[in-house]
Design an enzyme around this catalytic site. Structure first.
Site, short mmCIF file in Angstrom:
data_model
loop_
_atom_site.label_atom_id
_atom_site.label_comp_id
_atom_site.label_asym_id
_atom_site.label_seq_id
_atom_site.Cartn_x
_atom_site.Cartn_y
_atom_site.Cartn_z
N PHE A 130 0.86 -1.18 0.00
CA PHE A 130 0.00 0.00 0.00
C PHE A 130 0.90 1.24 0.00
CE2 PHE A 130 -2.81 3.17 1.84
CZ PHE A 130 -4.03 2.88 1.25
N TYR A 224 -11.11 1.17 10.40
CA TYR A 224 -12.34 1.48 9.64
C TYR A 224 -12.63 0.45 8.57
CZ TYR A 224 -8.56 3.75 7.01
OH TYR A 224 -7.38 4.01 6.36
N ARG A 373 -12.06 -5.20 -7.08
CA ARG A 373 -11.79 -5.79 -5.77
C ARG A 373 -13.09 -6.12 -5.06
NH1 ARG A 373 -8.20 -2.86 -1.25
NH2 ARG A 373 -10.03 -1.52 -1.29
C1 LIG Z 1 -5.93 1.12 4.45
C2 LIG Z 1 -4.46 1.01 4.61
C3 LIG Z 1 -3.71 2.05 5.18
C4 LIG Z 1 -4.39 3.32 5.57
O1 LIG Z 1 -3.57 4.22 6.21
P1 LIG Z 1 -4.21 5.55 6.82
O2 LIG Z 1 -3.10 6.21 7.49
O3 LIG Z 1 -5.33 5.14 7.71
O4 LIG Z 1 -4.78 6.33 5.67
C5 LIG Z 1 -2.35 1.87 5.36
N1 LIG Z 1 -1.75 0.71 5.00
C6 LIG Z 1 -2.44 -0.30 4.44
C7 LIG Z 1 -1.73 -1.55 4.07
C8 LIG Z 1 -3.81 -0.18 4.22
O5 LIG Z 1 -4.48 -1.17 3.66
#
Ligand SMILES: *Cc1c(COP(=O)(O)O)cnc(C)c1O
Length: 414
Positions: A130, A224, A373
Site C-alpha cells: 500500500f 475502519y 476488488r
Molecule cells: C488502508 C491502509 C492504510 C491506511 O492508512 P491511513 O493512514 O489510515 O490512511 C495503510 N496501509 C495499508 C496496508 C492499508 O491497507
C-alpha cells in the site's frame, strides 16, 4: 462441495441457513437491496452505534462538558479500545493502544525500530505494498539517513540479511489479497537480527492474527475496514511488552509523557504502551470505535476465518464456472490459505465494470489500473451474495453494460 460441481443459487441459500455466523448480519445497519463487498475499505455500521453517539453527544459532550473526561471515562478510551483489539490479534491488553492513523503509527514504530537497531541502516519492504507504507518508510529513511529496500513478495526471505534493521510488511496485500506467512517470516527476520513491523489493515477483524505466538515486535492497523470503526476512525499500534523500555518514538507529544498533567518542561516517556500516544485523542472517533468493537466481544475468530475462506473459495469456483472467456482474470491466490478476505479480478475496463456493478447495488471497488476488488466481511456477507455478485458480473461483461459514458467517467475517489 468440490471444485468440479456446478453450483446453483440454492446451494448458496443452504450455506446461509447453516452459517453459524449468520445472526451477526442483524447487528449491522445495511441498506436494502445492496450487496456490500467493500467492507475491506469502509466497514458497515453496527446498528447500535447511533444510539451510543446520541448519548456521547447529548449527555457526555453537551451537558457533561469537560467533566466527561473523568465522569464519562473518556480519558482511558484509547487503552480500552486497544485492549479490545488486543484480543483479536493475540496481544496482551497492555500491548495495544488506539491513536492517530496507520500512517502516523508506522512512522513512530519505524523510527523506534531504527533507534533500537541503531547499527543498521536498511528498512526492508515489499514492492506493491500500500503506497502510504512505502511513502512513510521513505520519509523515515530520509530523516534518519537510512535506506528503503523494496523487493518482490517472494524475495523477502532471501533479502533478509544482517544489513536489515527493520522489515516492514503488510500481512494481507490490499490489491491482490495475498497473505504472508507471518510466523515464518518473523522467525527468519529475527534470525538475522532484524525487527519486524506488520501492517494488519487487511487482516484484523477478518481472521485471527497471532502476534505474540509469532513473537512480532511491532504492528499497526486501521480500524475502519473489517473492524467497522467508521470513516477515518483512529488506528492502533502494537508494541511487544519486551520492547516497552527501549521504544524511543519520535513524536514526543504530551499524551505520551509519563505524567501529562504535571505539565513538566522536559519530556519523559510513559513507561508503558502509552508512550505511543502523541496528542489529544480524536475522542468521538475512539468512542465510536469502542462501541463498534462490541460486535467482536466473545467472537470466535477461527469461525470468522473459516467463513472468509469459504466465501473466497466459492467466489473462485464461480469465477471458473461463469466468467471464462469474458476478459477477466483472477489476480488473487487460488489457495485460501494464501489469501486474506478478498478476491481481485482484472479487466481492461475495470473502473467502468465496477461502476456498472455499483449501479446495480453491488458495491466492490476499483484499484488502478485494472483491478476489481471484492471484499468479504464475514460478519455481514451472505453466501448468496457471492452467487448474485457473479451472476451480475457475468451479465455486465457479456452484454457490455459497462460501456456507457456514465460508467466510464472517473469520480474523484475511486
Ligand atoms: C488502508 C491502509 C492504510 C491506511 O492508512 P491511513 O493512514 O489510515 O490512511 C495503510 N496501509 C495499508 C496496508 C492499508 O491497507
Amino acid at each position: 462441495m468440490s471444485g468440479s460441481v456446478a453450483y446453483t443459487r440454492e446451494d448458496f441459500l443452504r450455506l446461509d441457513a447453516e452459517d453459524q455466523l449468520a445472526a451477526y448480519r442483524d447487528r449491522f445497519d445495511l441498506p436494502a437491496n445492496t450487496i456490500y463487498l467493500d467492507g475491506n475499505s469502509l466497514g458497515a455500521m453496527p446498528a447500535h452505534v447511533p444510539e451510543r453517539f446520541e448519548r456521547i453527544l447529548k449527555k457526555e459532550w453537551a451537558h457533561g462538558l469537560i467533566r466527561s473526561w473523568n465522569d464519562a471515562d473518556w480519558y482511558p478510551a484509547p487503552q480500552r479500545a486497544g485492549a479490545k483489539i488486543a484480543k483479536l490479534i493475540d496481544a496482551k491488553n497492555n500491548e495495544v493502544i488506539v491513536a492517530d492513523s496507520t500512517s502516523i503509527n508506522l512512522f513512530k514504530v519505524l523510527v523506534a525500530a531504527l533507534r533500537i537497531n541503531k547499527d543498521r541502516k536498511v528498512i526492508l519492504g515489499e514492492r506493491g505494498n500500500f503506497p502510504t507504507d512505502v511513502y512513510i518508510a521513505s520519509g523515515v529513511a530520509e530523516l534518519t539517513g537510512s535506506e528503503v529496500r523494496c523487493v518482490d513478495p517472494e524475495e523477502v526471505l532471501d533479502a533478509l540479511n544482517e544489513d536489515v534493521a527493520v522489515l516492514s510488511l503488510t500481512h494481507v496485500n490490499y490489491k491482490s489479497g495475498r497473505r504472508y506467512d507471518m510466523a515464518k517470516i518473523t522467525k527468519r527476520a529475527h534470525e538475522v537480527g532484524a525487527l519486524v513491523v506488520w501492517d494488519l489493515c487487511h487482516s484484523v477483524g477478518a481472521m485471527p492474527v497471532e502476534l505474540n505466538a509469532a513473537q512480532v515486535d511491532f504492528a499497526v492497523g486501521c480500524t475502519y475496514k473489517y473492524l467497522n470503526g467508521g470513516p477515518g476512525s483512529p488506528a492502533f499500534v502494537f508494541v511487544a511488552e519486551r520492547h516497552f523500555a527501549n521504544v524511543d518514538q519520535p513524536l514526543t507529544g504530551w499524551h505520551g509523557h509519563a505524567k501529562p498533567f504535571d505539565f513538566d518542561h522536559d519530556y519523559r516517556p510513559h513507561p508503558t504502551i502509552d508512550r505511543m500516544l502523541v496528542g489529544t485523542a480524536p475522542q468521538l472517533g475512539i468512542l465510536g470505535l469502542e462501541a463498534s468493537l462490541e460486535v467482536f466481544d466473545n467472537i470466535d475468530m477461527n469461525l470468522v476465518r473459516a467463513k472468509s475462506k469459504a466465501l473466497g473459495d466459492l467466489f473462485v469456483a464461480l469465477f471458473d464456472q461463469h466468467l471464462q472467456g469474458l476478459g477477466v482474470e483472477l489476480r488473487s491466490p487460488r489457495e485460501g490459505e494464501e489469501r486474506g478476505s478478498q478476491i481481485s479480478l482484472s479487466h481492461e475496463q475495470a473502473y467502468a465494470v465496477m461502476q456498472a456493478m455499483i449501479d446495480r447495488g453491488i458495491i466492490g471497488d476499483f484499484r488502478a489500473p485494472d483491478i476489481l476488488r471484492f471484499g468479504f466481511a464475514p460478519l455481514y456477507i451472505r453466501y448468496v451474495d457471492i452467487w448474485d455478485c457473479i451472476v451480475s458480473l457475468r451479465e455486465i461483461l457479456e452484454q457490455r453494460i459497462w460501456d456507457r459514458p456514465e460508467f466510464l467517467a472517473r469520480k474523484s475517489v475511486t
